[in-house]
Scaffold this motif. Structure first.
Motif, PDB file in Angstrom:
ATOM      1  N   GLN A 130      15.579  -4.143  12.237  1.00 54.73           N
ATOM      2  CA  GLN A 130      16.132  -5.479  12.058  1.00 54.73           C
ATOM      3  C   GLN A 130      16.744  -5.660  10.672  1.00 54.73           C
ATOM      4  N   LEU A 131      16.144  -4.999   9.662  1.00 50.14           N
ATOM      5  CA  LEU A 131      16.652  -5.120   8.293  1.00 50.14           C
ATOM      6  C   LEU A 131      17.971  -4.386   8.101  1.00 50.14           C
ATOM      7  N   HIS A 132      18.249  -3.401   8.960  1.00 45.46           N
ATOM      8  CA  HIS A 132      19.463  -2.590   8.828  1.00 45.46           C
ATOM      9  C   HIS A 132      19.573  -2.049   7.408  1.00 45.46           C
ATOM     10  N   ALA A 133      18.440  -1.531   6.898  1.00 50.88           N
ATOM     11  CA  ALA A 133      18.399  -1.110   5.495  1.00 50.88           C
ATOM     12  C   ALA A 133      17.828   0.288   5.331  1.00 50.88           C
ATOM     13  N   GLY A 134      17.936   1.116   6.369  1.00 51.51           N
ATOM     14  CA  GLY A 134      17.429   2.476   6.265  1.00 51.51           C
ATOM     15  C   GLY A 134      15.920   2.537   6.400  1.00 51.51           C
ATOM     16  N   ASP A 135      15.359   3.716   6.092  1.00 49.03           N
ATOM     17  CA  ASP A 135      13.911   3.873   6.205  1.00 49.03           C
ATOM     18  C   ASP A 135      13.251   3.713   4.840  1.00 49.03           C
ATOM     19  N   GLY A 136      11.949   4.035   4.777  1.00 52.10           N
ATOM     20  CA  GLY A 136      11.177   3.827   3.560  1.00 52.10           C
ATOM     21  C   GLY A 136      11.594   4.688   2.395  1.00 52.10           C
ATOM     22  N   ASP A 137      12.398   5.725   2.628  1.00 49.52           N
ATOM     23  CA  ASP A 137      12.843   6.586   1.535  1.00 49.52           C
ATOM     24  C   ASP A 137      14.107   6.064   0.860  1.00 49.52           C
ATOM     25  N   GLU A 138      14.707   5.017   1.429  1.00 52.02           N
ATOM     26  CA  GLU A 138      15.933   4.465   0.860  1.00 52.02           C
ATOM     27  C   GLU A 138      15.626   3.235   0.018  1.00 52.02           C
ATOM     28  N   GLY A 139      16.540   2.940  -0.917  1.00 54.21           N
ATOM     29  CA  GLY A 139      16.412   1.708  -1.686  1.00 54.21           C
ATOM     30  C   GLY A 139      15.565   1.812  -2.923  1.00 54.21           C
ATOM     31  N   GLY A 140      14.580   2.739  -2.928  1.00 50.52           N
ATOM     32  CA  GLY A 140      13.728   2.876  -4.090  1.00 50.52           C
ATOM     33  C   GLY A 140      12.950   1.608  -4.361  1.00 50.52           C
ATOM     34  N   ASN A 163       0.807  -1.212   0.000  1.00 53.60           N
ATOM     35  CA  ASN A 163       0.000   0.000   0.000  1.00 53.60           C
ATOM     36  C   ASN A 163       0.844   1.267   0.000  1.00 53.60           C
ATOM     37  N   GLY A 164       2.171   1.120  -0.002  1.00 54.87           N
ATOM     38  CA  GLY A 164       3.055   2.277   0.001  1.00 54.87           C
ATOM     39  C   GLY A 164       3.417   2.763   1.380  1.00 54.87           C
ATOM     40  N   ASP A 165       2.947   2.074   2.412  1.00 55.51           N
ATOM     41  CA  ASP A 165       3.274   2.467   3.781  1.00 55.51           C
ATOM     42  C   ASP A 165       4.656   1.934   4.158  1.00 55.51           C
ATOM     43  N   GLU A 166       5.394   2.751   4.917  1.00 56.20           N
ATOM     44  CA  GLU A 166       6.712   2.328   5.379  1.00 56.20           C
ATOM     45  C   GLU A 166       6.571   1.144   6.325  1.00 56.20           C
ATOM     46  N   LEU A 167       7.486   0.194   6.215  1.00 55.44           N
ATOM     47  CA  LEU A 167       7.466  -0.938   7.124  1.00 55.44           C
ATOM     48  C   LEU A 167       7.631  -0.445   8.567  1.00 55.44           C
ATOM     49  N   PRO A 168       7.101  -1.180   9.535  1.00 58.71           N
ATOM     50  CA  PRO A 168       7.224  -0.752  10.938  1.00 58.71           C
ATOM     51  C   PRO A 168       8.682  -0.547  11.331  1.00 58.71           C
ATOM     52  N   LYS A 169       8.923   0.397  12.247  1.00 56.52           N
ATOM     53  CA  LYS A 169      10.289   0.728  12.646  1.00 56.52           C
ATOM     54  C   LYS A 169      11.030  -0.487  13.192  1.00 56.52           C
ATOM     55  N   GLU A 170      10.321  -1.322  13.953  1.00 56.40           N
ATOM     56  CA  GLU A 170      11.005  -2.481  14.519  1.00 56.40           C
ATOM     57  C   GLU A 170      11.482  -3.437  13.422  1.00 56.40           C
ATOM     58  N   VAL A 171      10.744  -3.486  12.296  1.00 57.07           N
ATOM     59  CA  VAL A 171      11.161  -4.310  11.165  1.00 57.07           C
ATOM     60  C   VAL A 171      12.342  -3.661  10.459  1.00 57.07           C
ATOM     61  N   LEU A 172      12.259  -2.345  10.223  1.00 55.52           N
ATOM     62  CA  LEU A 172      13.351  -1.634   9.549  1.00 55.52           C
ATOM     63  C   LEU A 172      14.635  -1.717  10.361  1.00 55.52           C
ATOM     64  N   PHE A 195       5.623 -15.384 -13.071  1.00 52.55           N
ATOM     65  CA  PHE A 195       6.624 -14.686 -12.275  1.00 52.55           C
ATOM     66  C   PHE A 195       6.192 -14.620 -10.824  1.00 52.55           C
ATOM     67  N   ALA A 196       7.194 -14.500  -9.954  1.00 55.36           N
ATOM     68  CA  ALA A 196       6.963 -14.308  -8.530  1.00 55.36           C
ATOM     69  C   ALA A 196       7.849 -13.167  -8.058  1.00 55.36           C
ATOM     70  N   GLU A 197       7.289 -12.285  -7.254  1.00 54.86           N
ATOM     71  CA  GLU A 197       8.030 -11.141  -6.701  1.00 54.86           C
ATOM     72  C   GLU A 197       8.094 -11.287  -5.184  1.00 54.86           C
ATOM     73  N   VAL A 198       9.298 -11.146  -4.633  1.00 52.19           N
ATOM     74  CA  VAL A 198       9.467 -11.215  -3.180  1.00 52.19           C
ATOM     75  C   VAL A 198      10.201  -9.966  -2.723  1.00 52.19           C
ATOM     76  N   THR A 199       9.826  -9.433  -1.578  1.00 55.85           N
ATOM     77  CA  THR A 199      10.406  -8.195  -1.079  1.00 55.85           C
ATOM     78  C   THR A 199      11.580  -8.461  -0.151  1.00 55.85           C
ATOM     79  N   LEU A 200      12.302  -7.394   0.167  1.00 57.36           N
ATOM     80  CA  LEU A 200      13.459  -7.475   1.048  1.00 57.36           C
ATOM     81  C   LEU A 200      13.093  -8.108   2.387  1.00 57.36           C
ATOM     82  N   ALA A 201      11.957  -7.725   2.942  1.00 58.11           N
ATOM     83  CA  ALA A 201      11.547  -8.261   4.238  1.00 58.11           C
ATOM     84  C   ALA A 201      11.297  -9.763   4.174  1.00 58.11           C
ATOM     85  N   GLY A 202      11.025 -10.287   2.973  1.00 57.94           N
ATOM     86  CA  GLY A 202      10.759 -11.707   2.835  1.00 57.94           C
ATOM     87  C   GLY A 202      11.945 -12.567   3.214  1.00 57.94           C
TER      88      GLY A 202
END
Length: 406
Positions: A78-88, A67-76, A183-190
């Motif tokens: 753990q991912l050590h991948a910045g916030d929702g504005d990073e990565g594109g 839906n375009g919402d940033e992943l929860p902070k506790e998830v971000l 095709f199958a698409e999987v996200t970073l959090a996956g």
């Protein structure tokens, strides 16, 4: 039965691992119904012949949900991948998997993310890195919708992602010259969720590594058990590695080899709790092309007599710097010949297709963030040396062997 050597490449195959495992516990109804579906292949898309199947696996680097919402902070965190504005919205992992009707040997090719390819339907662009075809098309479609007065974030996000998927599928078709049936698409959090559902993964490193700034990787040499956050850092690291992205590909190979070994030996298939968690991971993180009956697909794979699975990395002609950005220059004709030979198809005539780079101005409606790292002009600088496609990780999953990687 003779043991099969399984050569594993790239992290998006985790989508298939999760799906196949989850089927051992699920039923046809609740399993297939739980996936988000995409129509990005198109109704008139070409298809493979004689019962063969080509599946594109897309690993999407985004910190936002559907839906375009940033992943929860506790998830971000753990991912050590910045916030929702990073990565594109880069398709950092692309694998094309060929499954023959005979089910005797499955072949997959990993497509380097920085391959510089022609693009169509993206205003202001003639070429881009193949990983960027998703995000560039998504941004273009959303800009057009906003100009027409659309403001709902969920509508913009979902329409933009559908356009991005279609753009990436088209770019892979054009590069490889073969149809894409599913095709199958999987996200970073996956990837994080997969490691969590398995209770972590075991890997082995030839040398100690430390990259706390970018990926969060900080590991000693040798065999070790990684928790979910460490596992994601392990597959994401490229800074500080001798061969950069190629070494990261080998990391992803090792990760998937470990996942497959654990699924095979740890009693996962007989543990309802673990299978339930894996199915939840699949439904939460994977988007499937419309019309793909995953239950029947997994049943067919499960009935195969231990097919060999071979993974390759497509060749790169040379490295260049175009407008300050590192890109891979490729010989498209050579790639098409290699893919056809690997898939057992008719090999196209020998010819060389080299990219041409023309100056184009970025659309004025696009923001700096949307165009940074994607706009390419005619300014090129050759980089010495010929890249090496890399040696695939080899592991006999039945024996439980884990090979060390860089």
């Amino acid at each position: 039965m003779a043991r099969r050597v399984v050569k594993v490449v790239v992290a998006a195959l985790s989508a298939a691992v999760v799906v196949i495992t989850a089927y051992g516990w699920s039923t046809a109804g609740n399993f297939d119904a739980g996936f988000l579906r995409s129509y990005a292949l198109g109704e008139d898309a070409p298809h493979s012949l004689d019962g063969d199947l080509n599946v594109l696996l897309i690993g999407l680097d985004t910190r936002r949900d559907q839906n375009g919402d940033e992943l929860p902070k506790e998830v971000l965190d753990q991912l050590h991948a910045g916030d929702g504005d990073e990565g594109g919205y880069n398709a950092n992992t692309l694998i094309l998997v060929h499954i023959p009707a005979a089910m005797d040997k499955i072949v997959a090719v990993s497509i380097p993310r920085d391959n510089y390819v022609p693009v169509t339907g993206i205003p202001g662009y003639t070429h881009a890195k193949i990983k960027e075809t998703y995000g560039l098309k998504k941004a273009a479609v959303q800009d057009q919708m906003i100009a027409r007065g659309v403001t709902d974030q969920r509508t913009l996000e979902q329409a933009g992602r559908e356009a991005g998927r279609a753009s990436t599928v088209a770019a892979v078709r054009d590069l490889t010259g073969v149809p894409i049936d599913r095709f199958a698409e999987v996200t970073l959090a996956g990837f994080y969720d997969l490691a969590a559902a398995l209770g972590g993964v075991e890997v082995c490193l030839n040398n100690p590594v430390r990259d706390t700034e970018y990926s969060g990787a900080d590991f000693p040499a040798g065999r070790q058990h990684l928790n979910p956050a460490q596992a994601l850092a392990f597959v994401r690291q490229r800074h500080g590695l001798e061969n950069g992205d190629l070494d990261r590909t080998h990391r992803q190979q090792a990760f998937l080899t470990s996942v497959a070994r654990q699924l095979h030996s740890a009693g996962t298939l007989t543990d309802p709790g673990k299978l339930s968690a894996l199915m939840a991971v699949a439904h939460r993180n994977i988007v499937l092309s419309d019309g793909w009956n995953m239950t029947e697909f997994v049943r067919t794979l499960g009935g195969a007599d231990d097919p060999e699975v071979e993974f390759r990395t497509l060749p790169v002609l040379r490295y260049d710097v175009i407008d300050g950005q590192d890109v891979n220059i490729v010989d498209r004709a050579a790639i098409r010949r290699e893919v056809a030979a690997a898939f057992g198809l008719r090999i196209p005539p020998s010819s060389t297709v080299r990219p041409t780079v023309r100056r184009t101005e970025p659309p004025t409606a696009w923001s700096t963030e949307q165009t940074t790292g994607a706009w390419r002009t005619s300014t090129t600088t050759s980089v010495s040396g010929t890249p090496d496609a890399g040696t695939p990780v080899r592991s006999d999953i039945t024996s439980g062997e884990i090979r060390c990687v860089n």
